[in-house]
Design an enzyme around this catalytic site. Sequence first.
Site, short mmCIF file in Angstrom:
data_model
loop_
_atom_site.label_atom_id
_atom_site.label_comp_id
_atom_site.label_asym_id
_atom_site.label_seq_id
_atom_site.Cartn_x
_atom_site.Cartn_y
_atom_site.Cartn_z
N GLY A 120 0.80 -1.16 0.01
CA GLY A 120 0.04 0.22 -0.05
C GLY A 120 0.92 0.99 0.00
N PRO A 121 0.42 2.39 -0.14
CG PRO A 121 -1.44 3.96 -0.55
CD PRO A 121 -1.38 2.61 -0.37
N PRO A 122 2.59 4.91 1.34
CG PRO A 122 4.25 6.21 0.32
CD PRO A 122 2.95 5.69 -0.11
N GLY A 123 2.37 5.58 4.69
CA GLY A 123 1.45 6.26 5.79
C GLY A 123 0.41 5.78 5.99
CB VAL A 124 -1.70 3.13 4.67
CG1 VAL A 124 -2.13 4.02 3.49
CG2 VAL A 124 -0.86 1.94 4.19
N GLY A 125 -0.01 2.71 7.53
CA GLY A 125 0.27 1.85 8.78
C GLY A 125 0.55 0.75 8.62
CB SER B 1 -6.97 3.29 -16.10
OG SER B 1 -6.45 4.25 -15.62
CE LYS C 51 -7.71 4.17 -11.52
NZ LYS C 51 -7.76 3.33 -12.69
#
Length: 773
Positions: A354-359, A676, A719
């Site tokens: 997952g992206p940075p900072g999601v824990g 996409s 999105k």
Amino acid sequence: MERKLKILPLIPLRGITIFPYMVLHFDVGREKSIAALEEAMLNNAEIFLSAQKDAKTEEPGEDDIYTIGTICSIKQLLKLPGETVRVLVEGKSRAKINKFLSQEGFLNVEVELLEVSNQEETIRYEALIRQLKDTFDDFVTISGNSQIDSMMEVDDIEEGDRLADTVASFLILNQSTRQELLEAFKVEDRIEKLLVILNREIEILKVEKKIGAKVKKKMDKVQKEYYLREQLKAIQEELGEDDEDTREIKKYKDKITKAKLPKEVKERALYELERLKGSGAYSAEGGIIKTYLDWIIDLPWNKESKDNIDIVRAREVLEADHYGLKDVKDRIIEYLAVKKVSKGMKSPILCLVGPPGVGKTSIAKSVARAINRNFVRMSLGGVRDEAEIRGHRKTYVGAIPGRIVYGMKQAKTKNPLFLLDEIDKMSNDFKGDPADALLEVLDSEQNSTFRDHYLELEMDLSKVIFITTANTLETIPGPLLDRMEIIEVSGYTYEEKINIAKKHLIPKILKEHSMEGKISFQESALMTLIEGYTRESGVRNLERQLSSIVRKAIAEMLEKNKDKVVINQNSVSKFLGKPYYNYDKITKESKIGVVTGMAWTAYGGDTLPVEVTVMEGSGKLELTGKLGDVMKESARTGYSYVRAHAEKYGIDPEFYKKKDIHIHVPEGAVPKDGPSAGITMITAMVSALSERKARYNIAMTGEVTLTGRVLPIGGLKEKTLAAFRAGVDTVIIPKENEKDIDKIPKSIKSKLNFIAASNIDEVISNALVGEKE
């Protein structure tokens, strides 16, 4: 005064300078130099020798040779094997090249003799000569070079000119310094230069002797200690006492016995102990063996922590530490449930992506706490050496185990929770690929017999729970990815961020600043902060902004003598200034050639309007907006599809001959790429060419093939959230992405109308309105 001129053959010397009165032999191998020697032997055996400016030059020209050299007489020639001639020469006098006469066969030069002017025998001159003799004697004495002493008795030389040249010939100097002495025609100047050089050499020799004496003293001390230790051993043996080595070995034997090591490990430890007896505890080999034994004894071969498998408590811990993240929590609870009923269950290898900072990292800590396991973290960011994972072989100086073994020692149990952070940031170099070394570690079928190069023993890692984290799967090698169970930790929704701020971030920050009960946040303030001041998938930046507000609120409380502060919507603007971000809101007007697409970014989702305009021209297709290769291909694919099916959409089949099409994606400075935007571009082109308006309230995402099939995409949750924020009420998605709708929060899903399209015709029929105007 009459000039004395001579025409002599020349030999350029490489790295050698010959002084008058100096006798020297050297080897000659170049054809021109040998020819010059032969010519000299026919002409009174006199030759002119001058040094090359660069010793590497094979064919020196006029500019490559020093003009000042020495006229020498040839004393002896000796032919050596390999067409080399050894020549013995004696320096006669200094001379200067006036001109080069010939360069064919050999170098022939006209030289002018440089006679040294007779020096008046003044007191200063006498003092210089005496000083030079004394200093040279000191140099010979300190250097201990008896060869210099036997070669020439310098004390017997009375002429200053000859004395200076003789001393210079014995010194080992660099080429430029020797040439400088040769070009010093005035005797006093030459002697002064020599005195400076000699004094410097004497100082260097003194320092060298001092260093040598220190080294010798240390060596003598080591030898002395060795003899004393051997004598002490003999005395202790006579007295029946244990020496220090024996006590050390007994201590290690006791440790090995108490450690309850596996059979193979214990045998290896006792074998190394026998080697330690033979080499001695204080030898270099003994130090290496002791370090190895320390590692074996300290590792948790059989120590195991007891799992606290309480499903209800584990769920409570995970819920208390993290809001949302349902997939991750469910997978951990499933593992614990199976573990409780099946003792032989192998530990899972989970990869949180997952992206940075999601824990992701904090999730691993919470899992360890929930099941009562020791927690070890190892960062793989920037690791590029296989030995970092597997360790170095003991044959190398300074060898140590790899970081897996080091982590196990740190954990102190054989079943910790081991976090491998940033597994997508590994690289590789000539020392091997660490990803290949991790294949054994992260394979539940192999890691029960993991071998570290340093230990050379099998270590059981099968009871370790490995959790890895990554921002993307693209940079993880396929074989490594195949060994892990992927759990996507996508970005937080708007509602989730508000709840995380309320339940976790604000209490934590207020506690850190000792402000519990003194500062409170209204929900409107959090909404303003999340919408206008943070644009990210995680909550790291949200935490920073909350901390900033708390600090500014504390300063205000002290300045205005307040007891409490309530942070509202206006407070956020006052403390942080104007909003940093503005989400694009759609214009509530249907337009020709303007279609809203959806995009995934590192900080979540965003809307991506695509604009198409048609002009009179010759069929050119123009693409702007800093598009990547994938988006450019999507545009060309869409263009070809529209050409092939023009009549179906009410478009002139000859449009590609008469019309130029320009596709633009706004925010031209921002790079855009990804598979996409295909259906968005086709819809915009059909809208512009058929002059039918595109609905303003529809957003879409999906790639398209040349046959019109709509392909699935990723990041639907992010999105969709972006489309909802922009004011869209209908979303067109690929048919194969219907399964992902369940991942969208119910609060958003209930307010959106989803259209699943398998073909581009379904997209166009839903997106365009009206007939051709």
